[in-house]
Design a protein around this motif. Structure first.
Motif, PDB file in Angstrom:
ATOM      1  N   PHE A  17       0.753  -1.480   0.111  1.00 13.46           N
ATOM      2  CA  PHE A  17      -0.285  -0.285  -0.119  1.00 13.46           C
ATOM      3  C   PHE A  17       1.319   1.113   0.415  1.00 13.46           C
ATOM      4  O   PHE A  17       0.743   1.887  -1.083  1.00 13.46           O
ATOM      5  N   TYR A  18       1.959   0.950   1.020  1.00 12.29           N
ATOM      6  CA  TYR A  18       2.514   2.620   0.630  1.00 12.29           C
ATOM      7  C   TYR A  18       3.352   2.465  -0.416  1.00 12.29           C
ATOM      8  O   TYR A  18       3.845   3.457  -0.671  1.00 12.29           O
ATOM      9  N   ASN A  19       4.245   1.521  -0.849  1.00 12.54           N
ATOM     10  CA  ASN A  19       5.088   1.648  -2.179  1.00 12.54           C
ATOM     11  C   ASN A  19       3.957   2.014  -3.598  1.00 12.54           C
ATOM     12  O   ASN A  19       4.670   2.961  -3.813  1.00 12.54           O
ATOM     13  N   ASN A  20       2.688   1.802  -3.608  1.00 16.33           N
ATOM     14  CA  ASN A  20       1.912   2.407  -4.494  1.00 16.33           C
ATOM     15  C   ASN A  20       1.409   3.401  -4.389  1.00 16.33           C
ATOM     16  O   ASN A  20       0.818   4.198  -5.257  1.00 16.33           O
ATOM     17  N   THR A  21       1.246   4.385  -2.770  1.00 15.41           N
ATOM     18  CA  THR A  21       0.700   5.406  -2.392  1.00 15.41           C
ATOM     19  C   THR A  21       1.860   6.384  -2.485  1.00 15.41           C
ATOM     20  O   THR A  21       1.688   8.112  -2.457  1.00 15.41           O
ATOM     21  N   LEU A  22       3.093   5.879  -2.055  1.00  8.85           N
ATOM     22  CA  LEU A  22       4.102   7.123  -1.111  1.00  8.85           C
ATOM     23  C   LEU A  22       5.043   7.287  -2.382  1.00  8.85           C
ATOM     24  O   LEU A  22       5.809   8.241  -2.525  1.00  8.85           O
ATOM     25  N   GLY A  23       5.488   6.379  -2.955  1.00  8.06           N
ATOM     26  CA  GLY A  23       7.007   5.606  -3.745  1.00  8.06           C
ATOM     27  C   GLY A  23       6.616   6.390  -5.075  1.00  8.06           C
ATOM     28  O   GLY A  23       5.200   6.849  -5.810  1.00  8.06           O
ATOM     29  N   TYR A  24       7.732   6.117  -5.699  1.00  5.27           N
ATOM     30  CA  TYR A  24       7.388   6.776  -6.873  1.00  5.27           C
ATOM     31  C   TYR A  24       7.317   8.271  -7.484  1.00  5.27           C
ATOM     32  O   TYR A  24       6.456   8.475  -8.174  1.00  5.27           O
ATOM     33  N   GLY A  25       7.479   8.756  -6.140  1.00  6.99           N
ATOM     34  CA  GLY A  25       6.400  10.312  -6.087  1.00  6.99           C
ATOM     35  C   GLY A  25       5.206  10.317  -6.022  1.00  6.99           C
ATOM     36  O   GLY A  25       4.290  11.352  -6.078  1.00  6.99           O
ATOM     37  N   ASN A  26       4.501   9.010  -5.437  1.00 10.48           N
ATOM     38  CA  ASN A  26       2.980   9.369  -5.863  1.00 10.48           C
ATOM     39  C   ASN A  26       2.023  10.083  -4.272  1.00 10.48           C
ATOM     40  O   ASN A  26       1.000  10.244  -3.814  1.00 10.48           O
ATOM     41  N   ILE A  27       3.115  10.872  -3.347  1.00 10.01           N
ATOM     42  CA  ILE A  27       2.870  11.480  -2.395  1.00 10.01           C
ATOM     43  C   ILE A  27       1.966  11.967  -2.534  1.00 10.01           C
ATOM     44  O   ILE A  27       1.446  12.466  -1.930  1.00 10.01           O
ATOM     45  N   GLU A  28       2.221  12.942  -3.688  1.00 10.59           N
ATOM     46  CA  GLU A  28       2.060  13.765  -4.172  1.00 10.59           C
ATOM     47  C   GLU A  28      -0.007  13.708  -4.738  1.00 10.59           C
ATOM     48  O   GLU A  28      -0.277  15.092  -4.567  1.00 10.59           O
ATOM     49  N   THR A  29       0.436  12.889  -4.985  1.00  7.16           N
ATOM     50  CA  THR A  29      -1.451  12.301  -5.407  1.00  7.16           C
ATOM     51  C   THR A  29      -2.062  11.742  -4.342  1.00  7.16           C
ATOM     52  O   THR A  29      -3.010  11.798  -4.329  1.00  7.16           O
ATOM     53  N   THR A  30      -1.430  11.091  -2.911  1.00  2.37           N
ATOM     54  CA  THR A  30      -1.826  10.230  -1.781  1.00  2.37           C
ATOM     55  C   THR A  30      -2.972  11.527  -1.251  1.00  2.37           C
ATOM     56  O   THR A  30      -2.628  12.319  -1.723  1.00  2.37           O
ATOM     57  N   THR A  31      -3.943  10.862  -1.355  1.00  2.07           N
ATOM     58  CA  THR A  31      -5.220  11.504  -0.234  1.00  2.07           C
ATOM     59  C   THR A  31      -5.158  11.480   1.189  1.00  2.07           C
ATOM     60  O   THR A  31      -4.853  10.076   1.273  1.00  2.07           O
ATOM     61  N   HIS A  32      -5.581  12.197   2.181  1.00  2.00           N
ATOM     62  CA  HIS A  32      -5.555  12.069   3.130  1.00  2.00           C
ATOM     63  C   HIS A  32      -6.639  10.720   3.401  1.00  2.00           C
ATOM     64  O   HIS A  32      -6.643   9.612   4.699  1.00  2.00           O
ATOM     65  N   SER A  33      -7.453  10.521   2.879  1.00  2.00           N
ATOM     66  CA  SER A  33      -8.758   9.822   3.255  1.00  2.00           C
ATOM     67  C   SER A  33      -8.145   8.086   3.623  1.00  2.00           C
ATOM     68  O   SER A  33      -8.405   7.471   3.523  1.00  2.00           O
ATOM     69  N   GLU A  34      -6.994   8.235   1.849  1.00  2.00           N
ATOM     70  CA  GLU A  34      -6.802   6.773   1.541  1.00  2.00           C
ATOM     71  C   GLU A  34      -5.490   6.390   2.615  1.00  2.00           C
ATOM     72  O   GLU A  34      -6.218   5.523   3.428  1.00  2.00           O
ATOM     73  N   GLN A  35      -4.831   7.505   3.315  1.00  2.00           N
ATOM     74  CA  GLN A  35      -3.858   7.206   4.711  1.00  2.00           C
ATOM     75  C   GLN A  35      -4.432   7.155   5.535  1.00  2.00           C
ATOM     76  O   GLN A  35      -4.222   5.897   6.394  1.00  2.00           O
ATOM     77  N   ALA A  36      -5.750   8.031   6.112  1.00  2.00           N
ATOM     78  CA  ALA A  36      -6.019   7.689   7.027  1.00  2.00           C
ATOM     79  C   ALA A  36      -7.275   6.181   7.577  1.00  2.00           C
ATOM     80  O   ALA A  36      -6.901   6.191   8.793  1.00  2.00           O
TER      81      ALA A  36
END
Length: 99
Positions: free
Chosen positions: A6-25
């Motif tokens: 999950f973290y690789n997909n939502t935070l890795g490779y620049g994806n931190i710029e598009t992740t949402t608080h709701s999916e992280q929460a």
């Protein structure tokens, strides 16, 4: 989905710029549900769980990229240590080192 994936997909490779608080929460809530009440005799691992809970609390309340990154790094390192991977890129984010 595995936490590290999950973290690789939502935070890795620049994806931190598009992740949402709701999916992280939502993932933070799932992690808290999973580890709440878990105990271990290994003090380093217990300390890591305490640290994970600290960052989970932050991630559930606010959009904090530092908390997301720390959770990713902790699960990354724990994944390596628990599964015995000979992967050289560790973050040094955990007290537990597989011993």
């Amino acid at each position: 989905m595995a936490r590290n994936t999950f973290y690789n997909n939502t935070l890795g490779y620049g994806n931190i710029e598009t992740t949402t608080h709701s999916e992280q929460a939502e993932m933070a809530k799932e992690i808290l549900y999973t580890i709440d009440g878990v105990s271990t005799k290994n003090q380093d691992l217990a300390d890591d769980f305490k640290e994970i809970k600290k960052y989970i609390t932050i991630a559930m309340k606010e959009d904090d990229q530092h908390a997301y990154i720390q959770l990713h790094r902790m699960f990354h390192d724990l994944d390596i240590y628990f599964n015995g991977y000979s992967y050289n890129q560790k973050w040094g984010a955990t007290e537990f080192t597989g011993e």
